[in-house]
Motif scaffolding. Sequence first.
Motif, short mmCIF file in Angstrom:
data_model
loop_
_atom_site.label_atom_id
_atom_site.label_comp_id
_atom_site.label_asym_id
_atom_site.label_seq_id
_atom_site.Cartn_x
_atom_site.Cartn_y
_atom_site.Cartn_z
N LEU A 2 1.16 15.31 14.59
CA LEU A 2 2.69 15.54 15.19
C LEU A 2 3.43 14.23 15.47
O LEU A 2 4.55 14.56 14.88
CB LEU A 2 2.54 16.28 16.64
CG LEU A 2 3.98 16.44 17.37
CD1 LEU A 2 4.88 17.53 16.11
CD2 LEU A 2 3.74 17.18 18.64
N ALA A 3 3.08 13.19 15.82
CA ALA A 3 3.72 11.83 15.81
C ALA A 3 4.17 11.61 14.51
O ALA A 3 5.23 11.13 14.12
CB ALA A 3 2.73 10.77 16.26
N GLU A 4 3.38 11.77 13.37
CA GLU A 4 3.67 11.63 12.14
C GLU A 4 4.77 12.30 11.65
O GLU A 4 5.58 11.77 10.97
CB GLU A 4 2.41 11.54 11.11
CG GLU A 4 2.58 11.21 9.88
CD GLU A 4 1.47 11.37 8.78
OE1 GLU A 4 1.49 11.88 7.73
OE2 GLU A 4 0.29 11.12 9.37
N ARG A 5 4.83 13.55 11.75
CA ARG A 5 5.72 14.61 11.63
C ARG A 5 7.03 14.23 12.04
O ARG A 5 8.12 14.24 11.66
CB ARG A 5 5.40 15.86 11.81
CG ARG A 5 4.45 16.48 11.03
CD ARG A 5 4.15 17.97 10.76
NE ARG A 5 4.36 18.60 12.23
CZ ARG A 5 3.22 19.05 12.88
NH1 ARG A 5 1.81 18.90 12.61
NH2 ARG A 5 3.34 19.60 14.10
N LEU A 6 6.99 13.90 13.57
CA LEU A 6 8.27 13.45 14.25
C LEU A 6 8.93 12.16 13.55
O LEU A 6 10.23 12.31 13.48
CB LEU A 6 7.98 13.18 15.72
CG LEU A 6 7.43 14.72 16.50
CD1 LEU A 6 7.00 14.18 17.79
CD2 LEU A 6 8.66 15.49 16.64
N VAL A 7 8.23 11.22 13.23
CA VAL A 7 8.79 10.09 12.55
C VAL A 7 9.37 10.32 11.23
O VAL A 7 10.51 9.79 10.93
CB VAL A 7 7.41 8.90 12.47
CG1 VAL A 7 8.07 7.75 11.61
CG2 VAL A 7 7.18 8.26 13.76
N ARG A 8 8.70 11.29 10.51
CA ARG A 8 9.18 11.71 9.24
C ARG A 8 10.68 12.48 9.59
O ARG A 8 11.58 12.16 8.92
CB ARG A 8 8.64 12.52 8.46
CG ARG A 8 7.50 11.92 7.59
CD ARG A 8 6.88 12.66 6.49
NE ARG A 8 6.70 13.89 7.15
CZ ARG A 8 4.94 14.28 7.30
NH1 ARG A 8 4.17 13.25 7.27
NH2 ARG A 8 4.75 15.45 7.83
N VAL A 9 10.64 13.32 10.50
CA VAL A 9 11.83 14.14 10.83
C VAL A 9 13.15 13.20 11.45
O VAL A 9 14.07 13.25 10.87
CB VAL A 9 11.60 15.25 11.69
CG1 VAL A 9 12.99 15.87 12.11
CG2 VAL A 9 10.63 16.22 11.08
N ILE A 10 12.64 12.40 12.49
CA ILE A 10 13.75 11.51 12.91
C ILE A 10 14.08 10.28 12.30
O ILE A 10 15.03 9.95 12.17
CB ILE A 10 13.18 10.99 14.21
CG1 ILE A 10 13.07 12.05 15.39
CG2 ILE A 10 13.91 9.89 14.97
CD1 ILE A 10 12.54 11.96 16.53
N GLY A 11 13.04 9.78 11.50
CA GLY A 11 13.36 8.63 10.79
C GLY A 11 12.83 7.18 11.13
O GLY A 11 12.73 7.04 12.53
N PRO A 12 11.86 6.55 10.41
CA PRO A 12 11.26 5.43 10.60
C PRO A 12 11.75 4.53 11.29
O PRO A 12 11.20 3.57 11.76
CB PRO A 12 10.16 5.17 9.47
CG PRO A 12 11.05 5.91 8.20
CD PRO A 12 11.79 7.08 8.83
N GLY A 13 13.28 4.27 10.94
CA GLY A 13 14.04 3.27 11.23
C GLY A 13 14.47 3.39 12.82
O GLY A 13 14.81 2.58 13.56
N LEU A 14 14.07 4.76 13.18
CA LEU A 14 14.58 5.00 14.87
C LEU A 14 13.26 5.10 15.65
O LEU A 14 13.69 5.18 16.92
CB LEU A 14 15.33 6.22 14.71
CG LEU A 14 16.63 6.11 14.18
CD1 LEU A 14 17.45 7.78 14.11
CD2 LEU A 14 17.66 5.22 14.84
N ILE A 15 12.39 5.49 15.30
CA ILE A 15 10.95 5.46 16.05
C ILE A 15 9.63 5.15 15.29
O ILE A 15 9.86 5.44 13.98
CB ILE A 15 10.85 6.88 16.82
CG1 ILE A 15 9.97 6.79 17.99
CG2 ILE A 15 10.62 7.91 15.73
CD1 ILE A 15 10.30 7.97 19.07
N SER A 16 8.67 4.98 16.01
CA SER A 16 7.44 4.61 15.40
C SER A 16 6.35 5.56 15.86
O SER A 16 6.60 6.20 16.80
CB SER A 16 6.87 3.16 15.46
OG SER A 16 6.61 3.04 16.90
#
Length: 74
Positions: A43-57
């Motif tokens: 889920l963390a991986e999916r959330l990063v993809r949706v939000i954007g890696p520049g905003l969260i890791s």
Amino acid sequence: MTPLRSARKRRGMTQSALARQSGVSQAHISAVEAGLCRASAELAERLVRVIGPGLISEAEILYPERFPSHEGRA
């Protein structure tokens, strides 16, 4: 404020929109943001993809207690 909530708000997303795009319920997003449960690595991986890696890791989602201040992150 947790890293996930902070990043979601910076992205201008609602919990419902984030939930829909990441494949979980709004209640689950709410619980993760509130610290009531932890996101899985998947889920963390999916959330990063949706939000954007520049905003969260993934680390910020998986271990929010290690990142106490997120208000000013660009």
